[in-house]
Design an enzyme around this catalytic site. Structure first.
Site, mmCIF file in Angstrom:
data_model
loop_
_atom_site.group_PDB
_atom_site.id
_atom_site.type_symbol
_atom_site.label_atom_id
_atom_site.label_comp_id
_atom_site.label_asym_id
_atom_site.label_seq_id
_atom_site.Cartn_x
_atom_site.Cartn_y
_atom_site.Cartn_z
ATOM 1 N N GLN A 128 4.326 -7.108 -2.232
ATOM 2 C CA GLN A 128 5.241 -5.973 -2.077
ATOM 3 C C GLN A 128 6.731 -6.309 -2.140
ATOM 4 O O GLN A 128 7.504 -5.598 -2.793
ATOM 5 C CB GLN A 128 4.959 -5.262 -0.740
ATOM 6 C CG GLN A 128 5.788 -4.003 -0.563
ATOM 7 C CD GLN A 128 5.571 -3.259 0.740
ATOM 8 O OE1 GLN A 128 6.349 -2.394 1.094
ATOM 9 N NE2 GLN A 128 4.525 -3.563 1.474
ATOM 10 N N ARG A 149 -1.140 -14.113 -13.299
ATOM 11 C CA ARG A 149 -2.165 -15.112 -13.533
ATOM 12 C C ARG A 149 -3.286 -14.510 -14.388
ATOM 13 O O ARG A 149 -3.777 -13.417 -14.088
ATOM 14 C CB ARG A 149 -2.745 -15.580 -12.198
ATOM 15 C CG ARG A 149 -3.359 -16.981 -12.287
ATOM 16 C CD ARG A 149 -4.372 -17.184 -11.209
ATOM 17 N NE ARG A 149 -3.798 -17.176 -9.885
ATOM 18 C CZ ARG A 149 -3.822 -18.229 -9.065
ATOM 19 N NH1 ARG A 149 -4.338 -19.361 -9.479
ATOM 20 N NH2 ARG A 149 -3.358 -18.125 -7.854
ATOM 21 N N ASP A 184 -0.961 -18.830 -17.495
ATOM 22 C CA ASP A 184 -1.316 -19.835 -16.491
ATOM 23 C C ASP A 184 -0.127 -20.781 -16.395
ATOM 24 O O ASP A 184 0.105 -21.594 -17.297
ATOM 25 C CB ASP A 184 -2.588 -20.577 -16.909
ATOM 26 C CG ASP A 184 -2.985 -21.657 -15.909
ATOM 27 O OD1 ASP A 184 -2.153 -21.981 -15.018
ATOM 28 O OD2 ASP A 184 -4.104 -22.187 -16.013
ATOM 29 N N ASN A 207 8.532 -14.506 -5.272
ATOM 30 C CA ASN A 207 8.303 -14.502 -3.822
ATOM 31 C C ASN A 207 7.005 -15.235 -3.506
ATOM 32 O O ASN A 207 6.185 -14.781 -2.729
ATOM 33 C CB ASN A 207 8.295 -13.082 -3.245
ATOM 34 C CG ASN A 207 7.121 -12.247 -3.691
ATOM 35 O OD1 ASN A 207 6.839 -12.173 -4.886
ATOM 36 N ND2 ASN A 207 6.433 -11.605 -2.763
ATOM 37 N N PHE A 208 6.871 -16.418 -4.125
ATOM 38 C CA PHE A 208 5.725 -17.257 -3.801
ATOM 39 C C PHE A 208 5.924 -17.882 -2.428
ATOM 40 O O PHE A 208 7.026 -17.879 -1.860
ATOM 41 C CB PHE A 208 5.597 -18.399 -4.828
ATOM 42 C CG PHE A 208 5.166 -17.933 -6.185
ATOM 43 C CD1 PHE A 208 3.989 -17.219 -6.350
ATOM 44 C CD2 PHE A 208 5.930 -18.218 -7.299
ATOM 45 C CE1 PHE A 208 3.589 -16.790 -7.611
ATOM 46 C CE2 PHE A 208 5.539 -17.792 -8.553
ATOM 47 C CZ PHE A 208 4.371 -17.076 -8.703
ATOM 48 N N ARG A 215 6.132 -26.550 -7.298
ATOM 49 C CA ARG A 215 4.854 -27.167 -7.682
ATOM 50 C C ARG A 215 4.441 -26.760 -9.090
ATOM 51 O O ARG A 215 3.674 -27.449 -9.752
ATOM 52 C CB ARG A 215 3.748 -26.798 -6.674
ATOM 53 C CG ARG A 215 3.896 -27.471 -5.321
ATOM 54 C CD ARG A 215 2.636 -27.363 -4.473
ATOM 55 N NE ARG A 215 2.397 -26.029 -3.983
ATOM 56 C CZ ARG A 215 2.947 -25.503 -2.885
ATOM 57 N NH1 ARG A 215 3.778 -26.228 -2.160
ATOM 58 N NH2 ARG A 215 2.654 -24.269 -2.513
ATOM 59 N N TYR A 249 4.048 -12.266 6.004
ATOM 60 C CA TYR A 249 3.797 -10.896 5.557
ATOM 61 C C TYR A 249 4.633 -9.929 6.398
ATOM 62 O O TYR A 249 5.214 -10.307 7.417
ATOM 63 C CB TYR A 249 2.306 -10.554 5.698
ATOM 64 C CG TYR A 249 1.431 -11.154 4.619
ATOM 65 C CD1 TYR A 249 1.444 -10.650 3.328
ATOM 66 C CD2 TYR A 249 0.591 -12.234 4.893
ATOM 67 C CE1 TYR A 249 0.637 -11.191 2.332
ATOM 68 C CE2 TYR A 249 -0.219 -12.780 3.908
ATOM 69 C CZ TYR A 249 -0.186 -12.261 2.622
ATOM 70 O OH TYR A 249 -0.981 -12.796 1.644
ATOM 71 N N GLU A 250 4.631 -8.687 5.977
ATOM 72 C CA GLU A 250 5.438 -7.626 6.581
ATOM 73 C C GLU A 250 5.557 -7.686 8.110
ATOM 74 O O GLU A 250 6.656 -7.778 8.665
ATOM 75 C CB GLU A 250 4.824 -6.272 6.171
ATOM 76 C CG GLU A 250 5.385 -5.058 6.873
ATOM 77 C CD GLU A 250 6.818 -4.746 6.494
ATOM 78 O OE1 GLU A 250 7.101 -4.729 5.295
ATOM 79 O OE2 GLU A 250 7.645 -4.503 7.395
ATOM 80 N N ASP A 279 9.031 -6.095 3.957
ATOM 81 C CA ASP A 279 8.753 -6.284 2.531
ATOM 82 C C ASP A 279 9.725 -5.491 1.653
ATOM 83 O O ASP A 279 10.558 -6.062 0.949
ATOM 84 C CB ASP A 279 7.320 -5.818 2.214
ATOM 85 C CG ASP A 279 6.290 -6.862 2.622
ATOM 86 O OD1 ASP A 279 6.675 -8.029 2.778
ATOM 87 O OD2 ASP A 279 5.117 -6.503 2.763
ATOM 88 N N GLY A 358 24.319 6.450 22.544
ATOM 89 C CA GLY A 358 25.689 6.849 22.787
ATOM 90 C C GLY A 358 25.823 8.210 23.431
ATOM 91 O O GLY A 358 25.025 8.617 24.275
ATOM 92 N N GLY A 359 26.845 8.926 23.000
ATOM 93 C CA GLY A 359 27.094 10.255 23.545
ATOM 94 C C GLY A 359 26.228 11.306 22.880
ATOM 95 O O GLY A 359 26.377 12.503 23.141
ATOM 96 N N GLN A 360 25.355 10.891 21.998
ATOM 97 C CA GLN A 360 24.521 11.850 21.264
ATOM 98 C C GLN A 360 23.045 11.550 21.524
ATOM 99 O O GLN A 360 22.295 11.226 20.614
ATOM 100 C CB GLN A 360 24.782 11.762 19.741
ATOM 101 C CG GLN A 360 26.159 11.335 19.297
ATOM 102 C CD GLN A 360 27.239 12.355 19.624
ATOM 103 O OE1 GLN A 360 26.944 13.492 20.012
ATOM 104 N NE2 GLN A 360 28.484 11.964 19.496
#
Ligand code: COA
Length: 537
Positions: A128, A149, A184, A207-208, A215, A249-250, A279, A358-360
């Protein structure tokens, strides 16, 4: 504001809307009715074409022409701004020197290409976080070539499958507007193809797990030698340090980035949120880093590494909680419900339930039907400037002048009493009735919308934030389109590619390989899944 051809209606963003919104009842009514019948210039069309077609761009396509006034928020807005900036390569001020700026295009807005036209991405992402990033870049116009792959592809293609034999929604909803090539990366001939792609691409995104790219032999030195202009962008779980080698992970990121410890109720477990801040949030951060690096490359002529660590991204989104951590040294956090309840604070930012600060102060309150409908609730903010109106709406006009309630400070210790009273009122209305009434008085609130209600929301569909896309195997599905709107860039959502759909096209048209070379590489097995032996099968 820019006008776009073929668009007669006007689209108003939250910023434009609030700027023009009078504090009067009548103006607020207009705002409420706009939600029910929003105006938009967006046009969308959906085309279904044959799976046999080789061009993804010519296949099932939802084309959206959007016109935007502004009003983007946070990191999303920054990513949009940076993408626009990268389009104006000729208009730059380098090293403090003012240079001639390019004359404005004479083409109508929305008809002068896309922000990232000409940028080519070697997309080595999966799952993701990375795909979120490259999908955004593709929506901005980059040519994204997804390397997968052979025989397997991105693992999400076959995860959470809802239509047998079709790519999952998990995959299709994260990989729009991309092309797919199977390689490959550990095969010598696969490396040959990858090296050629590195030479022709501007950005490699991956994002391996830590070390996986090295490698494969795709070290920074190797890449930079082949293409000194290449930007290498990575999502990792952690930045350099004791956890740098860990897979993430996430939810791990939500826990280590400070979100889980500050989400939920004080007396309950830490909670992860449904929003994929680890992610998708980190993918968004990475996209901003990439467009910034592309912009810097215009000046320096060289690429650089871009790293977005998921822990860092989540922490960035939890900035206000680190603020509160430091405020604790100065005393209790008075805007937290526990202050009014007389419960002492510990030494770390506590979970604040549904408090807003806060004030809200704000809370989620029951509405009519809450007994059966898990989403019959509204978020109600007691914004200080409209306190008088709130008192009138809920039938407590005396609270306007009573010193126990008249000021935000006096109210902080009585928030439970105040919200209980407001809830008595909201429970007499549906969440949409309450929304309409409260907006008449400019009282900030929002119904808790279920995913079902969001999926059916006409205004989100009109702006292209929700899009229906055709897919040759799974049919039509609903997806989230580009949430970032550029007023001078056509945004179109095309379906995700089938596994290896563009392998031939990329070898011949992008890399210019002749038939003999393509045949040689294919025969080596570098682009296809290994034949299953009887035993293996
Ligand atoms: N050809 C050959 N090998 C390939 C390949 C290809 N086209 N694509 C991937 N591989 C190989 C990798 O080289 C790696 O092999 P190696 O371990 O021998 O070096 C292997 O596939 C697995 O890759 P990896 O990234 O380790 O996948 P995983 O499924 O084991 O882990 C994650 C998944 C998400 C946990 C991990 O990738 C990760 O931590 N990524 C960084 C953080 C992140 O993005 N997390 C969020 C994901 S949404």
């Amino acid at each position: 504001m820019a006008k776009k051809a073929k668009s007669k209606s006007k689209s108003r963003t939250p910023v434009a809307k609030s700027a023009s919104k009078a504090k009067s009842k009548a103006a607020a009514k207009r705002a409420a009715s706009k939600r029910a019948a929003p105006k938009s210039s967006a046009k969308s069309k959906s085309k279904s074409k044959s799976a046999a077609s080789k061009s993804a761009a010519s296949k099932s396509r939802v084309k959206l022409v959007e016109r935007v006034a502004g009003g983007l928020a946070g990191a999303a807005a920054l990513a949009g701004i940076a993408a626009v900036a990268s389009k104006s390569r000729a208009a730059k001020r380098g090293n403090g020197k003012v240079q001639a700026l390019k004359a404005p295009s004479k083409k109508p807005f929305g008809q002068d290409g896309k922000a990232l036209d000409g940028v080519r991405i070697l997309d080595f992402t999966h799952v993701q976080s990375g795909p979120t990033c490259t999908q955004l870049l593709a929506w901005f116009g980059a040519d994204v070539i997804k390397v997968e792959r052979p025989g397997v592809g991105d693992i999400t293609r076959t995860q959470l499958v809802d239509v047998k034999g079709a790519d999952s929604l998990y995959f299709t909803m994260l990989n729009h507007n991309k092309r797919s090539i199977t390689i490959d990366s550990k095969h010598p001939q696969g490396k040959r193809v990858l090296n050629e792609l590195i030479k022709t691409c501007d950005v490699l995104v991956e994002n391996f797990a830590p070390g996986a790219l090295d490698r494969m032999g795709l070290t920074w030195d190797h890449i930079h030698k082949l293409n000194p202009r290449m930007i290498v962008a990575s999502v990792k779980g952690f930045g350099p340090g004791k956890y740098e080698d860990c897979k993430v992970y996430e939810n791990v990121a939500q826990c280590t980035g400070g979100a889980a410890s500050t989400t939920g109720f004080r007396d309950g477990l830490p909670l992860v949120t449904g929003a994929q801040i680890g992610d998708s949030g980190t993918g968004l951060h990475l996209a901003l880093g990439i467009v910034a690096a592309l912009y810097q490359r215009n000046r320096t002529g060289r690429g650089q590494k871009v790293l977005a660590a998921m822990q860092d991204g989540v922490l960035n989104l939890c900035r206000v909680k680190l603020r509160d951590q430091q405020r604790l040294a100065a005393g209790p956090l008075t805007e937290y419900s526990q202050y009014g309840e007389g419960i002492p604070f510990g030494d770390a930012t506590p979970r604040a339930g549904n408090d807003s600060g806060g004030g809200q102060p704000g809370r989620i309150l029951k509405c009519k039907g809450w007994e059966e409908d898990p989403n019959a609730y509204i978020y109600f903010i007691t914004q200080a400037p409209v306190w008088g109106a709130i008192c009138d709406v809920i039938g407590e006009p005396d609270w306007k002048t009573d010193p126990e309630f008249a000021t935000p400070k006096a109210r902080l210790s009585k928030l439970n009493q105040i919200f209980d009273r407001i809830e008595q009122w909201t429970m007499t209305k549906t969440k949409f009735e309450a929304m309409d009434i409260l907006n008449e008085y400019d009282i900030p609130c929002g119904p808790i919308l279920s995913m079902k209600e969001i999926a059916e929301d006409e205004s989100l569909r009109k702006t292209g934030t929700l899009v229906e896309v055709d897919h040759p195997v799974r049919g039509t599905y609903l997806t989230v389109g580009n949430p970032i709107k550029l007023s001078d860039s056509i945004s179109e959502v095309t379906r995700s590619p089938l596994l290896g759909e563009h392998t031939d096209e990329i070898l011949t048209k992008v890399l210019g390989m002749d038939k003999k070379t393509v045949a040689e590489i294919k025969a080596s097995g570098a682009l296809s899944a290994p034949e299953k032996t009887d035993k293996a099968a």
